[in-house]
Design an enzyme around this catalytic site. Structure first.
Site, PDB file in Angstrom:
ATOM      1  N   ASP A  74      -5.660 -14.180 -12.609  1.00 46.91           N
ATOM      2  CA  ASP A  74      -5.530 -15.220 -13.622  1.00 46.91           C
ATOM      3  C   ASP A  74      -6.586 -16.303 -13.434  1.00 46.91           C
ATOM      4  O   ASP A  74      -6.931 -16.650 -12.297  1.00 46.91           O
ATOM      5  CB  ASP A  74      -4.131 -15.839 -13.535  1.00 46.91           C
ATOM      6  CG  ASP A  74      -3.810 -16.750 -14.704  1.00 46.91           C
ATOM      7  OD1 ASP A  74      -4.384 -16.538 -15.791  1.00 46.91           O
ATOM      8  OD2 ASP A  74      -2.992 -17.664 -14.534  1.00 46.91           O
ATOM      9  N   ASN A  83      -1.879  -9.798 -24.235  1.00 47.34           N
ATOM     10  CA  ASN A  83      -3.264 -10.230 -24.379  1.00 47.34           C
ATOM     11  C   ASN A  83      -3.862  -9.882 -25.737  1.00 47.34           C
ATOM     12  O   ASN A  83      -4.912 -10.425 -26.116  1.00 47.34           O
ATOM     13  CB  ASN A  83      -4.148  -9.649 -23.276  1.00 47.34           C
ATOM     14  CG  ASN A  83      -3.932 -10.288 -21.924  1.00 47.34           C
ATOM     15  OD1 ASN A  83      -4.175  -9.687 -20.880  1.00 47.34           O
ATOM     16  ND2 ASN A  83      -3.458 -11.536 -21.911  1.00 47.34           N
TER      17      ASN A  83
END
Length: 256
Positions: A39, A87
């Protein structure tokens, strides 16, 4: 100094297999299966006045430095959360970049991974995922299927809830009227891979983000402050060092 010049100075070359610093001696047990939530790429780029895509580019050497570090530490399975089912909600331009970049990385790096003894695996759904990405994943799986140093699972178009739903639907198609934990686990994407021992997340965020919800039931969690492009094998080793000092009781009582 311009933002682009600053980025260039921070870009690292492909890492050598052996790190110049010695591998730490882990006093306890090394985790068999480590999951990594990679991340912070976009924030890393934005902090430098760069497009988010440049953060993803900067992450590539970190991925392979981490794989090398996992091999050196003795980790047997490494799952990398690469692209989630959520995503797809990002901008179309970023999604296109991530699909093409993922495909190209696998194509370019498969020989290197094969040399390292990596067995490439994939976890995720086929629907929506680019056919060219699936083709490269399947090609890499075929080339590396005989390797046994480490299994590296690229979780692409992956979601923990989606995996559970897919397992349930498979059971329903089979006409089963009763299911056990074992029979359910056998319908997961990679049922031969053991549950997670350790999950490492970069960027300081403290959540699982739909990552391997079934397999993480008793995983130890480690949240590291660095954004992913600033990570690498030393961050992994730090997490393993913390893990090795923990006592896992799996619901029991220590010493019982």
């Amino acid at each position: 100094m311009s933002a682009q010049e600053d980025y260039t100075s921070l870009t690292r070359p492909d890492p050598p297999f052996s790190h110049p610093e010695a591998i730490p001696r882990f006093e306890g047990k090394v985790p068999r299966h480590v999951g990594v939530i990679m991340d912070g790429n976009g924030r890393w780029a934005q902090m430098r006045g760069l497009p988010r895509t440049e953060g993803h580019r900067a992450a590539e050497p970190v991925v392979f430095d981490t794989i090398a570090g996992a091999i050196e530490a003795g980790v047997r399975y490494l799952t990398l959360y690469t692209f989630s089912t959520e995503n797809w909600n990002r901008s179309p331009a970023e999604v296109r970049f991530l699909m093409g970049f993922s495909r190209d990385i696998i194509h370019r790096r498969v020989a290197q991974m094969n040399d390292w003894g990596v067995r490439v695996r994939w976890a995720g759904r086929r629907p929506r995922l680019w056919g060219s990405v699936i083709k490269e994943l399947e090609r890499a799986e075929e080339i590396t299927k005989g390797n046994s140093v480490i299994d590296v699972v690229f979780a692409i178009n992956y979601g923990g809830r989606a995996e559970i739903v897919d397992a349930v639907n498979e059971i329903l198609r089979e006409g089963k009227k009763e299911v056990s934990e074992k029979s359910f686990a056998n319908r997961l994407y990679n049922p031969d891979i053991p549950d997670l021992d350790l999950i490492v997340r970069s960027s300081g965020e403290k959540r699982l983000s739909n990552f391997m919800l079934w397999q993480s039931a008793y995983a130890e969690l480690d949240f590291e402050p660095e954004l992913w492009p600033d990570c690498g094998r030393q961050v992994l080793w730090r997490a393993i060092t913390a893990y090795s000092g923990r006592r896992r009781r799996f619901g029991g009582v220590e010493g019982a």
